[in-house]
Design an enzyme around this catalytic site. Structure first.
Site, short mmCIF file in Angstrom:
data_model
loop_
_atom_site.label_atom_id
_atom_site.label_comp_id
_atom_site.label_asym_id
_atom_site.label_seq_id
_atom_site.Cartn_x
_atom_site.Cartn_y
_atom_site.Cartn_z
N ARG A 62 -19.41 16.27 -34.13
CA ARG A 62 -18.05 15.77 -34.32
C ARG A 62 -17.87 15.84 -35.99
NH1 ARG A 62 -18.78 10.64 -31.59
NH2 ARG A 62 -18.05 9.90 -33.74
N ASN A 63 -18.62 16.66 -36.58
CA ASN A 63 -18.76 16.68 -38.13
C ASN A 63 -17.56 17.66 -38.08
OD1 ASN A 63 -19.14 17.56 -41.07
ND2 ASN A 63 -20.58 15.97 -40.92
N ALA A 64 -16.68 17.46 -39.24
CA ALA A 64 -15.74 18.69 -39.08
C ALA A 64 -15.89 19.87 -40.35
CB ALA A 64 -14.43 17.73 -39.87
N THR A 105 -16.52 15.10 -44.39
CA THR A 105 -16.33 15.81 -43.13
C THR A 105 -17.14 15.09 -42.03
OG1 THR A 105 -18.28 17.04 -43.52
CG2 THR A 105 -16.24 18.06 -44.14
#
Length: 164
Positions: free
Chosen positions: A36-38, A141
């Site tokens: 889920r890190n952007a 992020t």
């Protein structure tokens, strides 16, 4: 816990700094590995280095664009993945004097969130004696920082794609 080695070519111009990799990244030995890190979706939007590519290919695309990755903290004690859980007295930073000497083309630092910037300014900058390029904090992020959506983060991070 011990961080990851830097990912950089000798001709890098930009250094993106995190604080310390999260547990998912440490377990896999890959920067920004939490699904889920952007970070990688943003890098996909800017440089074609998205999460659909194999990790080594993503790194290669960043390197081709003059971008290096590393973290401020080399070693620390922390339970879990949150920066807030880092034990302050346990922090040991990476050797930035040696890094900048080996990568003289670095002209700009970008901090992936406030914890990276704070750690750099507190633990690294006083030791560098004026050899540090200027830095700019970008929105984290991390999935733990969901106050800004993807579009807003992408817009902020687009500064990396601007050419001098």
């Amino acid at each position: 816990m011990r961080g990851l080695p830097f990912a950089a070519r000798a001709d890098a111009r930009i250094l993106i700094l995190g604080s310390m990799p999260g547990q998912a990244s440490l377990d896999l030995g890959r920067y920004y590995a939490h699904p889920r890190n952007a970070f990688w979706p943003i890098m996909g939007g800017l440089f074609g280095a998205g999460p659909e590519l194999p990790y080594e290919e993503r790194l290669q695309r960043l390197k081709e664009n003059g971008i290096a990755l590393w973290d401020v903290i080399a070693v620390c004690e922390r339970r879990g993945s949150l920066d807030a859980d880092i034990v302050p007295g346990s922090v040991q930073v990476n050797d930035f004097a040696a890094f900048f000497a080996a990568h003289p083309g670095i002209v700009r630092l970008y901090f992936n969130g406030g914890a990276a910037e704070t750690a750099f300014r507190r633990h690294v900058l006083p030791r560098l004696a004026g050899v540090s390029p200027p830095g700019c904090r970008l929105p984290s992020t991390s999935p733990a920082h969901a106050a800004r959506g993807y579009a807003e983060k992408l817009a902020a991070w687009s500064v990396l794609a601007e050419r001098d």
